[in-house]
Design a protein around this motif. Structure first.
Motif, PDB file in Angstrom:
ATOM      1  N   LYS A   1       0.825  -1.202   0.000  1.00  0.00           N
ATOM      2  CA  LYS A   1       0.000   0.000   0.000  1.00  0.00           C
ATOM      3  C   LYS A   1       0.859   1.252   0.000  1.00  0.00           C
ATOM      4  N   LYS A   2       0.446   2.242  -0.769  1.00  0.00           N
ATOM      5  CA  LYS A   2       1.111   3.540  -0.781  1.00  0.00           C
ATOM      6  C   LYS A   2       0.290   4.477   0.100  1.00  0.00           C
ATOM      7  N   THR A   3       0.897   4.946   1.181  1.00  0.00           N
ATOM      8  CA  THR A   3       0.192   5.774   2.161  1.00  0.00           C
ATOM      9  C   THR A   3       0.962   7.057   2.434  1.00  0.00           C
ATOM     10  N   ALA A   4       0.249   8.026   2.992  1.00  0.00           N
ATOM     11  CA  ALA A   4       0.907   9.286   3.355  1.00  0.00           C
ATOM     12  C   ALA A   4       0.256   9.883   4.587  1.00  0.00           C
TER      13      ALA A   4
ATOM     14  N   LYS B   1       4.500   2.162   8.576  1.00  0.00           N
ATOM     15  CA  LYS B   1       5.698   1.385   8.228  1.00  0.00           C
ATOM     16  C   LYS B   1       5.665   0.003   8.877  1.00  0.00           C
TER      17      LYS B   1
ATOM     18  N   ALA C   1       3.560  -0.730   4.819  1.00  0.00           N
ATOM     19  CA  ALA C   1       3.175   0.210   3.768  1.00  0.00           C
ATOM     20  C   ALA C   1       4.380   1.000   3.270  1.00  0.00           C
ATOM     21  N   ASP C   2       4.284   1.437   2.034  1.00  0.00           N
ATOM     22  CA  ASP C   2       5.201   2.419   1.463  1.00  0.00           C
ATOM     23  C   ASP C   2       4.667   3.760   1.952  1.00  0.00           C
ATOM     24  N   ALA C   3       5.261   4.307   3.003  1.00  0.00           N
ATOM     25  CA  ALA C   3       4.687   5.456   3.700  1.00  0.00           C
ATOM     26  C   ALA C   3       5.581   6.686   3.601  1.00  0.00           C
ATOM     27  N   ALA C   4       4.937   7.834   3.424  1.00  0.00           N
ATOM     28  CA  ALA C   4       5.631   9.120   3.385  1.00  0.00           C
ATOM     29  C   ALA C   4       4.943  10.068   4.352  1.00  0.00           C
TER      30      ALA C   4
ATOM     31  N   TYR D   1      -2.395   7.886  -3.772  1.00  0.00           N
ATOM     32  CA  TYR D   1      -2.204   7.203  -2.491  1.00  0.00           C
ATOM     33  C   TYR D   1      -3.392   6.293  -2.216  1.00  0.00           C
ATOM     34  N   ASP D   2      -3.103   5.126  -1.656  1.00  0.00           N
ATOM     35  CA  ASP D   2      -4.160   4.180  -1.308  1.00  0.00           C
ATOM     36  C   ASP D   2      -4.902   4.597  -0.042  1.00  0.00           C
TER      37      ASP D   2
ATOM     38  N   GLY E   1      -2.231   1.285   6.917  1.00  0.00           N
ATOM     39  CA  GLY E   1      -1.153   0.625   6.187  1.00  0.00           C
ATOM     40  C   GLY E   1      -1.414  -0.831   5.842  1.00  0.00           C
TER      41      GLY E   1
END
Length: 140
Positions: free
Chosen positions: A2-5, A27, A31-34, A48-49, A139
């Motif tokens: 998952k791409k999250t922010a 994280k 998840a791929d988190a920013a 973003y997902d 995430g």
């Protein structure tokens, strides 16, 4: 993955500490988190997902009006059907700003993925744990 922010505004560092705990939870969930302060956040969040937004209560229990609220208004159209979560700190009142913000997000079609996290003043270990759990939920 998952791409999250996490996107937040913080005046005193309280909401920033919460944002870091949300990021950690994302994280931990793999998840791929920013994490972005609102000024550095992308204007297009449609890729973003899942998203977490953080802002403290200001003035008469409203979102920060100079930077965060206008930016959030720009993202609202991109939130329809998207899982999101909200968090923030306050120093007075009873959390009305969060209830209003949740209603605004629902009206925009966003899907609140979990209970919002609020804390009075600086987040304690309980609030930080709740933020981490919020991040994990987004995430997973």
């Amino acid at each position: 993955m998952k791409k999250t922010a996490v996107i937040y505004w913080s005046g005193t560092g309280n909401t920033e500490a919460m944002a870091n705990a949300v990021l950690e939870g994302m994280k931990q969930a793999g998840a791929d988190a920013a994490c972005f302060e609102v000024d550095g956040a992308p204007s297009d969040v449609s890729g973003y997902d899942a998203l977490a937004f953080g802002c403290p209560a200001m003035g008469a229990e409203v979102l920060e009006e100079e930077v965060f609220a206008p930016a959030f208004d720009g993202w609202k159209a991109q939130l329809a059907g998207k899982p999101i979560a909200l968090f923030g700190s306050y120093g007075w009142g009873d959390g009305e700003w969060m209830r209003n913000w949740e209603d605004d997000c629902r009206a925009a079609g966003a899907k609140l993925a979990c209970e919002s996290v609020t804390c009075c003043e600086a987040p304690d270990d309980v609030a930080l744990g709740a933020c981490c759990a919020l991040g994990k939920t987004l995430g997973e």
